[in-house]
Design a protein around this motif. Sequence first.
Motif, mmCIF file in Angstrom:
data_model
loop_
_atom_site.group_PDB
_atom_site.id
_atom_site.type_symbol
_atom_site.label_atom_id
_atom_site.label_comp_id
_atom_site.label_asym_id
_atom_site.label_seq_id
_atom_site.Cartn_x
_atom_site.Cartn_y
_atom_site.Cartn_z
ATOM 1 N N GLU A 143 10.032 -11.100 -2.033
ATOM 2 C CA GLU A 143 11.248 -11.352 -1.104
ATOM 3 C C GLU A 143 11.424 -9.853 -0.586
ATOM 4 O O GLU A 143 11.089 -8.742 -1.265
ATOM 5 N N ILE A 144 12.203 -9.768 0.591
ATOM 6 C CA ILE A 144 12.472 -8.397 1.163
ATOM 7 C C ILE A 144 13.609 -7.746 0.338
ATOM 8 O O ILE A 144 14.592 -8.210 0.065
ATOM 9 N N THR A 145 13.185 -6.633 -0.404
ATOM 10 C CA THR A 145 13.899 -5.800 -1.195
ATOM 11 C C THR A 145 14.318 -4.392 -0.923
ATOM 12 O O THR A 145 13.375 -3.981 -0.238
ATOM 13 N N TYR A 146 15.257 -3.662 -1.358
ATOM 14 C CA TYR A 146 15.377 -2.262 -1.051
ATOM 15 C C TYR A 146 14.435 -1.350 -1.894
ATOM 16 O O TYR A 146 14.517 -1.727 -3.131
ATOM 17 N N SER A 147 13.748 -0.631 -1.458
ATOM 18 C CA SER A 147 12.959 0.418 -2.082
ATOM 19 C C SER A 147 13.001 1.599 -1.240
ATOM 20 O O SER A 147 13.051 1.602 -0.167
ATOM 21 N N SER A 148 12.014 2.728 -1.857
ATOM 22 C CA SER A 148 11.959 3.829 -1.285
ATOM 23 C C SER A 148 10.906 3.631 -0.015
ATOM 24 O O SER A 148 10.896 4.494 0.816
ATOM 25 N N SER A 149 10.001 2.869 -0.042
ATOM 26 C CA SER A 149 8.975 2.359 0.962
ATOM 27 C C SER A 149 9.716 2.243 2.230
ATOM 28 O O SER A 149 9.215 2.212 3.297
ATOM 29 N N LEU A 150 10.940 1.594 2.281
ATOM 30 C CA LEU A 150 11.861 1.438 3.458
ATOM 31 C C LEU A 150 11.669 2.709 4.542
ATOM 32 O O LEU A 150 11.807 2.610 5.735
ATOM 33 N N PHE A 151 11.597 3.846 3.891
ATOM 34 C CA PHE A 151 11.983 5.062 4.594
ATOM 35 C C PHE A 151 10.393 5.963 4.712
ATOM 36 O O PHE A 151 10.457 6.897 5.168
ATOM 37 N N GLY A 152 9.552 5.097 4.205
ATOM 38 C CA GLY A 152 8.202 5.793 4.525
ATOM 39 C C GLY A 152 7.457 5.427 5.640
ATOM 40 O O GLY A 152 7.903 4.726 6.604
ATOM 41 N N CYS A 153 6.101 5.767 5.746
ATOM 42 C CA CYS A 153 5.203 5.581 6.789
ATOM 43 C C CYS A 153 3.835 5.346 6.229
ATOM 44 O O CYS A 153 3.412 6.059 5.406
ATOM 45 N N TYR A 154 3.372 4.040 6.554
ATOM 46 C CA TYR A 154 2.274 3.534 5.983
ATOM 47 C C TYR A 154 1.141 3.210 7.232
ATOM 48 O O TYR A 154 1.740 2.668 8.330
ATOM 49 N N ALA A 155 0.015 3.484 6.998
ATOM 50 C CA ALA A 155 -0.836 2.989 7.941
ATOM 51 C C ALA A 155 -1.770 1.501 7.359
ATOM 52 O O ALA A 155 -2.176 1.612 6.206
ATOM 53 N N PHE A 156 -1.614 0.458 8.143
ATOM 54 C CA PHE A 156 -2.120 -0.706 7.526
ATOM 55 C C PHE A 156 -3.335 -1.172 8.523
ATOM 56 O O PHE A 156 -3.444 -0.603 9.698
ATOM 57 N N PRO A 157 -4.139 -1.803 8.055
ATOM 58 C CA PRO A 157 -5.283 -2.177 8.876
ATOM 59 C C PRO A 157 -4.980 -3.050 10.237
ATOM 60 O O PRO A 157 -4.071 -3.863 9.992
ATOM 61 N N ALA A 158 -5.423 -2.616 11.089
ATOM 62 C CA ALA A 158 -5.140 -3.095 12.592
ATOM 63 C C ALA A 158 -5.225 -4.521 12.737
ATOM 64 O O ALA A 158 -4.625 -5.182 13.250
ATOM 65 N N MET A 194 6.992 -4.254 -0.020
ATOM 66 C CA MET A 194 6.166 -3.467 -0.567
ATOM 67 C C MET A 194 6.566 -3.074 -2.128
ATOM 68 O O MET A 194 7.833 -2.882 -2.376
ATOM 69 N N SER A 195 5.626 -2.800 -3.111
ATOM 70 C CA SER A 195 6.103 -2.435 -4.412
ATOM 71 C C SER A 195 4.957 -1.774 -4.850
ATOM 72 O O SER A 195 3.910 -1.842 -5.144
ATOM 73 N N GLY A 196 5.579 -0.489 -4.979
ATOM 74 C CA GLY A 196 4.688 0.747 -5.552
ATOM 75 C C GLY A 196 3.477 0.951 -4.924
ATOM 76 O O GLY A 196 2.290 1.037 -5.204
ATOM 77 N N GLY A 197 3.564 1.004 -3.452
ATOM 78 C CA GLY A 197 2.485 1.322 -2.724
ATOM 79 C C GLY A 197 1.420 -0.010 -2.334
ATOM 80 O O GLY A 197 0.400 0.246 -1.584
ATOM 81 N N ILE A 198 1.965 -1.271 -2.632
ATOM 82 C CA ILE A 198 0.978 -2.369 -2.520
ATOM 83 C C ILE A 198 2.000 -3.312 -1.837
ATOM 84 O O ILE A 198 2.977 -3.545 -2.159
#
Length: 141
Positions: free
Chosen positions: A117-132, A107-111
Amino acid sequence: MDAYSNMSAPPRSKIQVTVKPVGEHVLVKLPSHCNSICGKLRSMKSDSDRASWLQSFVDEHRQELDAVVRPMGFVVPVDAGVSDCSPFRSLPVVDDVFLALSLLGRMSGGIYIPRREITYSSSLFGCYAFPAKLLTQGVSK
């Protein structure tokens, strides 16, 4: 003189926006059984240390991460909050650590960007709802 010149008091009204997912969604966060990853990342002092540790983890588990079926195409998931995902607790949750890491790390900026590539960002600690409909495996009800 314009219309804004005559405003002598702050506005009295408030606007509150609530975003709720439309259709079936799945919560994506690092599963509780992988607290060792979260704990290790949070215990490190700098983002560069976190990024290098994550890169070595990704290199070590490259086959498992590449084997994960992940959605193709850009996705803007609903941000369900950082700590408890409370408004979305009733949704099914991704319980596969490699799927969660694969999604959150790209993820980059909520997208979500599938070829990133898999990188470290604050999104790793987040919780997101993806379309099932995009996630067909690694989900628990």
